[in-house]
Scaffold this motif. Structure first.
Motif, short mmCIF file in Angstrom:
data_model
loop_
_atom_site.label_atom_id
_atom_site.label_comp_id
_atom_site.label_asym_id
_atom_site.label_seq_id
_atom_site.Cartn_x
_atom_site.Cartn_y
_atom_site.Cartn_z
N TYR A 171 0.80 -1.22 0.00
CA TYR A 171 0.00 0.00 0.00
C TYR A 171 0.83 1.27 0.00
O TYR A 171 0.41 2.29 -0.55
CB TYR A 171 -0.96 -0.01 1.19
N GLN B 141 0.33 4.06 -2.84
CA GLN B 141 0.09 5.47 -2.54
C GLN B 141 1.06 6.36 -3.30
O GLN B 141 0.68 7.39 -3.86
CB GLN B 141 0.23 5.72 -1.04
N GLN B 142 2.32 5.95 -3.34
CA GLN B 142 3.33 6.75 -4.03
C GLN B 142 3.03 6.85 -5.52
O GLN B 142 3.18 7.92 -6.11
CB GLN B 142 4.70 6.12 -3.81
N ASP C 118 0.04 9.04 -6.11
CA ASP C 118 0.27 10.42 -5.68
C ASP C 118 0.55 11.34 -6.86
O ASP C 118 0.20 12.52 -6.82
CB ASP C 118 1.44 10.45 -4.69
N TYR D 57 -6.71 5.25 -3.76
CA TYR D 57 -5.80 6.05 -2.95
C TYR D 57 -6.29 6.09 -1.50
O TYR D 57 -5.49 5.92 -0.56
CB TYR D 57 -5.73 7.46 -3.52
N ALA E 201 -5.53 2.77 0.05
CA ALA E 201 -4.11 2.64 0.38
C ALA E 201 -3.77 3.40 1.66
O ALA E 201 -3.00 2.91 2.52
CB ALA E 201 -3.25 3.13 -0.78
N LEU E 202 -4.31 4.60 1.81
CA LEU E 202 -4.08 5.38 3.03
C LEU E 202 -4.64 4.66 4.25
O LEU E 202 -3.98 4.54 5.29
CB LEU E 202 -4.71 6.76 2.89
N GLN F 274 -2.73 1.82 5.65
CA GLN F 274 -1.53 2.22 6.38
C GLN F 274 -1.85 2.94 7.68
O GLN F 274 -0.97 3.54 8.31
CB GLN F 274 -0.67 3.13 5.50
N ALA G 170 -7.79 9.69 4.66
CA ALA G 170 -8.43 9.03 3.52
C ALA G 170 -9.82 9.57 3.23
O ALA G 170 -10.31 9.47 2.10
CB ALA G 170 -8.49 7.52 3.78
#
Length: 519
Positions: free
Chosen positions: A223, A227-228, A231, A410, A413-414, A417, A423
């Motif tokens: 994740y 996210q990267q 982004d 996205y 993924a946030l 984590q 999010a």
């Protein structure tokens, strides 16, 4: 109007010499390995041939049975029992089923075309910027095909050079197949432009590469890297390129193709001079530039209804009301059913006639519809916006990767984590377009697990019937017999069905190819 090139199938036949001397002269007009891959035009033709893979029957039709009908959002009432058994009720008996092997073969055909470009274009003397773009497109498309192979079959051969008749590749594990796709998308993101001029709109972009890279990482539960990758689209240069369109239905009609929400879109085109009664009529090269999915998902008698929607999907849209007290507007853009028009079956138009006049109440449909036997049909790929019939080469583009999908991934993924609070904002962007109250207002303070449960709902209401449900279920670990509560077919589900069986045709000729576990 289509803003893209006409695709050309690239064939590179080897011309063999005959015994008689007068037959040993090669026709200079025929493309061969020796006289092709010389110019920038050859390079472009080679890249175009990769895109044309999307118009083959495996991708333009049959992959939707694997990703929609096989999931809990779709089912089949097809007179073809093999479709029902192999894609709906998990009773696979034919490892060489045409509807499955066509997808397998088309994906590898696309990979071989990409490999030809990657093997030969570097040696062409041409503009270096354009060369880098073409190689980036080939990398992107090869990664795209491997993403599908990893998702559907999992453990498959990875081929990185032009195939030869003596190749007998072994099996590569699913994680390594995804890793190859990730490498291709990473390389593509570094080489592809952010946008194109009007004549080339529809080609793979930097944003498409980052979007697909993020999807790969999501499926592998990495994740932070997902996210990267996302982004760039959300907080990087992509934020000036992509945004949600105001009207949700604009994502599914021809008049608004290649809009600001489209991150990667399969370009379809219909020859408007023909009679729309077969795949190729009117095209001098005898190719189909469109998609044949509409007649297979359209309600009878317009189509064959080989694939249709579960009623529970409709109920998901009715859980909440909009800020003005109305119904979620995405429901009528997503389905044709007894209440596509909120006023009911007398007002819900199905290809120019009301739902009630077509007497669909007598059609045997979803066995878990409970309150009604009225059936529900996926609408997003249909042409009912412009015609009252369907044909086998629809020009309606397939918006494979939308910005709304990126926003929800996205947020996922946030949340994965532990950044649940952060999010919320990205889910709220999607809900705002539908006129729903912000999640921050409606359900503040959700725990990580509660937020994921909410995301599962949000992905149904935003993406239902677009071909992403199967990969979602896989990623969440939700494939099980428990889904039988809303899809009777899952009563037969076993763990082996997470992956399709490798076609036996290939295993018969390649002793190095292993069958997937359980098959």
């Amino acid at each position: 109007m289509k803003k893209f090139i006409i695709f050309t199938i690239l064939t590179l036949p080897v011309i063999f010499s005959a015994c008689k001397k007068d037959l040993e002269i090669d026709n200079p007009n025929n493309p061969t390995i020796n006289n092709f891959w010389k110019t920038a035009t050859d390079a472009q033709t080679g890249v175009n041939s990769i895109y044309s893979t999307f118009h083959r029957v495996g991708f333009c039709r049959n992959q939707f049975f694997m990703t929609i009908v096989r999931s809990d959002e779709g089912f089949s009432t097809s007179p073809n029992s093999t479709l029902i058994n192999n894609f709906d009720v998990f009773n696979v008996t034919n490892y060489n089923l045409w509807e499955a092997t066509t997808v397998w073969y088309d994906l590898y055909m696309g990979i071989n075309r990409a490999n030809q470009v990657l093997d030969n274009v570097p040696n062409i003397s041409m503009d270096n910027t354009l060369k880098a773009q073409y190689l980036g497109e080939a990398k992107f498309l090869r990664g795209f095909f491997y993403y599908y192979l990893a998702t559907l079959w999992g453990n498959v051969p990875v081929l990185l050079k032009t195939s030869t008749p003596t190749d007998y590749p072994g099996t590569t594990q699913q994680a390594d197949v995804y890793a190859q796709a990730e490498k291709d998308f990473t390389d593509a993101a570094a080489a592809l432009p952010e946008t194109y001029d009007g004549a080339n709109v529809g080609r793979a972009t930097k944003g498409a590469a980052y979007g697909m890279l993020g999807k790969c990482y999501m499926q592998m539960h990495d994740y932070a890297k997902a996210q990267q990758a996302f982004d760039w689209l959300i907080n990087g240069n992509g934020k000036n390129i992509y945004r949600l369109v105001t009207n949700y239905r604009d994502n599914f009609v021809e008049a608004s193709e290649n809009n600001t929400e489209s991150v990667f879109e399969i370009q379809n085109a219909v020859n408007t001079t023909d009679n729309h009664d077969d795949d190729t009529q009117g095209n001098s090269d005898n190719l189909n530039y469109g998609t044949s999915i509409p007649p297979f998902f359209a309600p009878r008698p317009i189509g064959f209804t080989d694939g249709q929607a579960r009623r529970w999907c409709v109920w998901e849209f009715l859980v909440e009301k909009t800020n003005s007290g109305g119904r979620d507007p995405r429901v009528d853009a997503s389905f044709l059913y007894d209440s596509t028009d909120v006023r009911g079956p007398d007002f819900s138009m199905i290809y120019g006639q009301s739902f009630s006049s077509r007497n669909y109440s007598n059609v045997s449909g979803d066995p878990i519809a409970v309150a009604t036997t009225h059936t529900v049909y996926f609408r997003k790929f249909l042409d009912d916006a412009i015609i009252n019939y369907e044909y086998f080469h629809s020009g309606n583009n397939y918006r494979y990767l939308r910005y709304a999908d990126i926003l929800l991934l996205y947020a996922e993924a946030l949340n994965a984590q532990g950044q649940t609070t952060q999010a919320y904002a990205y889910v709220d962007k999607v809900r705002a377009r539908a006129g729903l109250p912000t999640l921050s207002t409606a359900k503040p303070g959700l725990s990580q697990s509660q937020f994921l449960a909410q995301l599962k709902h949000e992905r149904v209401t935003e993406l239902c019937g677009e071909g992403h449900r199967w990969e979602d279920l896989v990623r969440w670990g939700d494939l099980s017999t428990a889904l039988a509560a809303r899809d009777a077919g899952f009563a037969n589900y076993q763990d082996k069905y997470a992956l399709l069986p490798i076609p036996q045709y290939d295993r018969d000729v390649n002793p190095n190819l292993k069958q997937n576990p359980g098959w």
